[in-house]
Design an enzyme around this catalytic site. Structure first.
Site, PDB file in Angstrom:
ATOM      1  N   GLN A   1      -5.112  -1.758   9.244  1.00  8.24           N
ATOM      2  CA  GLN A   1      -4.896  -3.054   8.594  1.00  8.24           C
ATOM      3  C   GLN A   1      -5.541  -4.165   9.417  1.00  8.24           C
ATOM      4  OE1 GLN A   1      -3.472  -3.531   5.545  1.00  8.24           O
ATOM      5  NE2 GLN A   1      -4.015  -5.678   5.738  1.00  8.24           N
TER       6      GLN A   1
ATOM      7  N   ASP B   1     -11.445   2.482   3.045  1.00  6.14           N
ATOM      8  CA  ASP B   1     -11.754   1.060   2.863  1.00  6.14           C
ATOM      9  C   ASP B   1     -13.244   0.860   2.571  1.00  6.14           C
ATOM     10  OD1 ASP B   1      -9.672  -0.752   2.818  1.00  6.14           O
ATOM     11  OD2 ASP B   1      -9.454  -0.818   5.005  1.00  6.14           O
TER      12      ASP B   1
ATOM     13  N   LYS C   1       0.840  -1.201   0.000  1.00  7.49           N
ATOM     14  CA  LYS C   1       0.000   0.000   0.000  1.00  7.49           C
ATOM     15  C   LYS C   1       0.879   1.256   0.000  1.00  7.49           C
ATOM     16  CE  LYS C   1      -3.799  -2.499   2.020  1.00  7.49           C
ATOM     17  NZ  LYS C   1      -4.641  -2.909   3.135  1.00  7.49           N
TER      18      LYS C   1
END
Ligand code: NAP
Length: 281
Positions: A96, A119, A52
């Site tokens: 995460q 997200d 990422k």
């Protein structure tokens, strides 16, 4: 049978994102910024986070990576999220997952404001998707929609089966396909005679995490098959689809690796740019 190359589709989108980042910087005097929080030492999670961060660099974003050891008090992590939420120079915040045991995932995610939820996991963003007025959409299913679009096949009216009903993949995938006017069936671990559904489907999306689950006799000739699964078998990455059996029957199929995987981070970058534009415009 044609392979859908997530690598190629993703590379094209990243070129576009880099161009848009340049324009964003001209307009707002800074580049978009993504903050990633990782807790613990799970190697797969660290690999995802590194990718990422690399993705951010590739398209010209600023990235912030906050690493915490397993055992860090939850409130310390909560304070970090609150301060990133209040920071006007941060456009996207991502925790995460999965977090190590003992942390309250729901609580920590609830501290990310909807406008920085890149997200697309927040209740508001999930609800907006189900109302077909999406704001930020979960990255993996969004990536699948780009892959389907790359085939040029009209989705309206198609019978689609999604195997898996997780909040982060299966359910938003089903919503996106409904919004694209497919007729959608969602299968899961309690579905009776699952092949009865997949055999009649024009599109099958498998997202369960079971190596080689979808077999040749479970799909019809000419189906489009999207393999979201990522499984490690004897050190090798494999999907949820028995590729050798299924591929010859398909009109289009995604490989693993190189299919859905490369799209997920690209969609995260796209979501971050959109979040930045929405907040600053
Ligand atoms: P998850 O939260 O574990 O959900 C798995 C889903 O699969 C559940 O709905 C479960 O049903 C269903 N399932 C499990 N075994 C089944 C079976 N034998 N028959 C039918 N359904 C079954 O997993 P997830 O986060 O959605 O991820 C799914 C897979 O996608 C994993 O391999 C993951 O690594 C991969 N993934 C890939 C990407 C990518 O970028 N390519 C991103 C995210 C996830 P129940 O609800 O009944 O338990």
């Amino acid at each position: 049978m044609q392979l859908i190359s997530g690598k190629a589709v993703s590379a094209d989108i990243r070129v576009e994102l880099a161009e848009k980042t340049g324009k964003f910087a001209e307009k707002f005097g800074r580049v978009p910024a993504l903050a990633v929080i990782i807790v613990g030492d799970d190697p797969a999670s660290h690999t995802y986070v590194n990718n990422k961060i690399k993705g951010c660099a590739q398209v010209g974003f600023r990235s912030i990576c906050q690493k915490y050891e397993n055992g860090t008090p939850q409130e310390e992590i909560a304070d970090c999220i609150r301060s990133l939420a209040a920071d006007d120079g941060v456009d996207g915040i991502l925790v995460q997952l999965p977090l190590p045991k003992g942390y309250d995932e729901k609580y920590l995610l609830s501290l990310i404001p909807d406008c920085k939820d890149v997200d697309g996991f927040s209740p508001t963003n999930t609800g907006l998707l189900s109302m077909n007025t999406p704001n930020t959409v979960s990255c993996t299913p969004l990536g699948v929609m780009h892959l389907l679009a790359s085939t040029g096949v009209e989705l309206a009216g198609k019978d689609a089966v999604v195997i898996g009903r997780s909040n982060t993949v299966g359910k938003p995938m089903a919503m996106l396909l409904i919004n694209a006017n497919c007729t959608v069936t969602v299968c899961h671990s309690k579905t009776k005679d699952l092949a009865r559904y997949t055999r009649n489907a024009d599109i099958v999306v498998v997202a369960i995490g079971r190596p080689d689950f979808l077999k040749g006799d479970m799909v019809k000739e000419g189906a489009i098959v999207i393999d979201v699964g990522i499984n490690r078998v004897d050190g090798k990455l494999v999907g949820d689809v028995d590729f050798e059996q299924v591929a010859p029957k398909c009109s289009f199929i995604t490989p693993v690796p190189g299919g859905v995987g490369p799209m997920t981070i690209t969609m995260l970058l796209a979501n971050t740019l959109s979040a930045a534009e929405n907040r600053l415009s």
